[in-house]
Design an enzyme around this catalytic site. Structure first.
Site, PDB file in Angstrom:
ATOM      1  N   ASP A 131      39.554  63.623  45.544  1.00 12.63           N
ATOM      2  CA  ASP A 131      39.959  62.438  44.891  1.00 12.63           C
ATOM      3  C   ASP A 131      41.060  61.581  45.706  1.00 12.63           C
ATOM      4  OD1 ASP A 131      41.103  60.352  43.015  1.00 12.63           O
ATOM      5  OD2 ASP A 131      42.149  61.888  41.957  1.00 12.63           O
ATOM      6  N   ASP A 310      39.399  54.446  46.057  1.00 17.13           N
ATOM      7  CA  ASP A 310      39.758  55.645  45.013  1.00 17.13           C
ATOM      8  C   ASP A 310      38.495  56.282  44.731  1.00 17.13           C
ATOM      9  OD1 ASP A 310      40.342  57.485  43.142  1.00 17.13           O
ATOM     10  OD2 ASP A 310      41.237  56.092  41.666  1.00 17.13           O
TER      11      ASP A 310
END
Ligand code: NAG
Ligand code: NAG
Length: 429
Positions: A131, A310
């Site tokens: 992530d 992201d």
């Protein structure tokens, strides 16, 4: 003088030899295919999209809290003037979002970019979401008391000869009051053969229902240390500082199949042409780049905004008013659910929507990238309207900030470079 200089040169030479280089080249880790937000019957999986939006909102609210805490820590350490800490730039998600997050959620299999890592000696395996929108590593602990931990891989420090207890605690709080939380340890973390020793992480003892029926065990954050809830360096930063990778950058190819993460450089077989780099803006700790614009066909709809890149987010989100402006340029579009910020457009004419960035290196072409997941499926059975892959949401990140998840990232090869303090895009091979 001469002898002293020679001696110094010799010392430098010897220390260069002595530096252990654990990994001489970048390493690629395969990432399994992810699940789409379109159901088998072609309709939009609304419940899954809402669930993911709430998870994204909670993650970034926690990031903003972490940034503030880390500034306070730094202010204490620096013994400096607290007024210089720019606290006013932090904004929090509005109350309405917290209320929405407390609604009961329909749980289905989640979708992230997953891969295997090990923690400890001998290595205990975990299935992890990589992530770039957060900076901590957490996995379930063998002493987790939540039923959500039941089917997951769990970390037991007693079984690891390299585990060390550390002071402090870790936590992410969700809008419904549930949490992911636990203590702090250091241990050896290995990702595709890249080893980071004494890596800070949290074996969590409480695991929110948000992670039930979700195949991941935990999350490995890849943003800057400023976002870390633990106030520590994330895995890749540790790995580079210990000489485990040759280059201070990593790169993702995110596709519906054949996805991979490359640690310590880029995999030149996965892209063509040059990489267009954009310097990270701000110092909050996000992989954030400015000077962005979005176009429908060749017409610019909104320009000069910031973007956070992201990999832990599925969709693309923009500020509600900017997203309203975007859809106003798409004929036949309409708001489909104002609370969640989704819009529909006629399925018969899927628009070509692209992002681009100014201020790149001169001579490099812009990479106008289609949001190729723009069509998320029909609005309902038999509907001629389809749901668009960009939603309007106030995530508390600022009123000029868009969050670009894999709906965008699947179009490009993406390089996250600490070395250049920049995000780069290249055309997929
Ligand atoms: C991860 O490890 C499990 C076994 O521990 C294996 O079945 C699976 O194929 C691995 N996945 C990847 C992506 O390497
Ligand atoms: C952790 O491992 C030790 C040694 O294998 C074992 O005795 C203990 O029960 C484990 N702890 C938990 C909570 O599973």
């Amino acid at each position: 003088m001469f002898r002293k200089a020679s001696l110094l040169a010799l010392i430098f030479y010897l220390s260069a030899i002595a530096t252990p280089v654990k990994q001489a080249r970048g390493i690629s880790i395969g990432l399994p295919e992810r699940r789409s937000l379109t159901k088998a019957d072609g309709t939009f999986d609304y419940d899954q999209a809402v669930l993911q939006t709430r998870r994204t909102a909670a993650k970034h609210r926690q990031n903003l809290i972490n940034i503030q805490r880390n500034r306070e820590r730094k202010a204490l350490n620096d013994d400096g003037d607290a007024e210089n800490q720019e606290r006013s730039t932090i904004t929090f998600a509005p109350e309405s979002l917290s209320r929405r997050q407390s609604e009961p959620l329909t749980e289905e299999q989640e979708a992230e970019w997953l891969g295997n890592i090990t923690i400890g000696t001998p290595g205990q395996p975990f299935f992890i979401d990589f992530d770039t929108g957060s900076s901590d590593l957490w996995v379930p602990s063998s002493s987790c008391t939540s039923s959500t931990c039941g089917p997951k891989n769990k970390y037991n420090a007693t079984d690891s000869s390299t585990a060390e207890p550390q002071p402090g605690s870790f936590g992410i709080t969700y809008g419904d009051g549930s949490t992911v939380s636990g203590g702090v340890k250091t241990d050896t973390v290995t990702v595709a053969g890249v080893v980071a020793d004494n890596q800070f992480f949290s074996p969590v003892t409480t695991l929110s229902d948000n992670f039930e029926d979700n195949p991941i065990d935990g999350i490995l954050g890849m943003a800057y240390p400023e976002l870390s809830s633990l106030g520590q360096d994330p895995f890749f930063v540790t790995a580079f500082s210990q000489g485990a990778v040759p280059k201070n950058e990593f790169a993702f190819k995110l596709a519906s199949s054949g996805s991979s993460l490359y640690l310590g450089g880029t995999d030149s077989s996965l892209y063509t042409g040059s990489i267009e780099f954009h310097v990270v803006s701000g110092s909050q700790g996000f992989w954030q780049i400015g000077g962005a614009s979005i176009a429908v066909g060749s017409n610019t709809a909104v320009s000069n905004f910031q973007t956070i890149i992201d990999t832990g987010t599925t969709l693309v989100y923009g500020p509600p008013s900017a997203v309203e402006t975007l859809y106003s340029k798409i004929p036949g579009s309409e708001a489909s659910n104002e609370q969640e910020g989704f819009y529909t457009f006629p399925c018969s004419s899927v628009p070509s929507v692209s992002f681009s960035w100014d201020g790149g290196n001169p001579g490099l072409s812009r990479v106008p990238s289609k949001v190729n997941l723009f069509n998320l499926g029909t609005a309902g059975e038999g509907s001629s309207q389809c749901v668009g892959g960009i939603a309007g949401q106030d995530l508390g990140l600022g009123d000029n900030v868009w969050l670009l998840g894999d709906g965008f990232l699947q179009n490009v090869y993406t390089v996250f470079s600490f070395a250049q303090n920049a995000v780069g895009f290249a055309t997929l091979a």
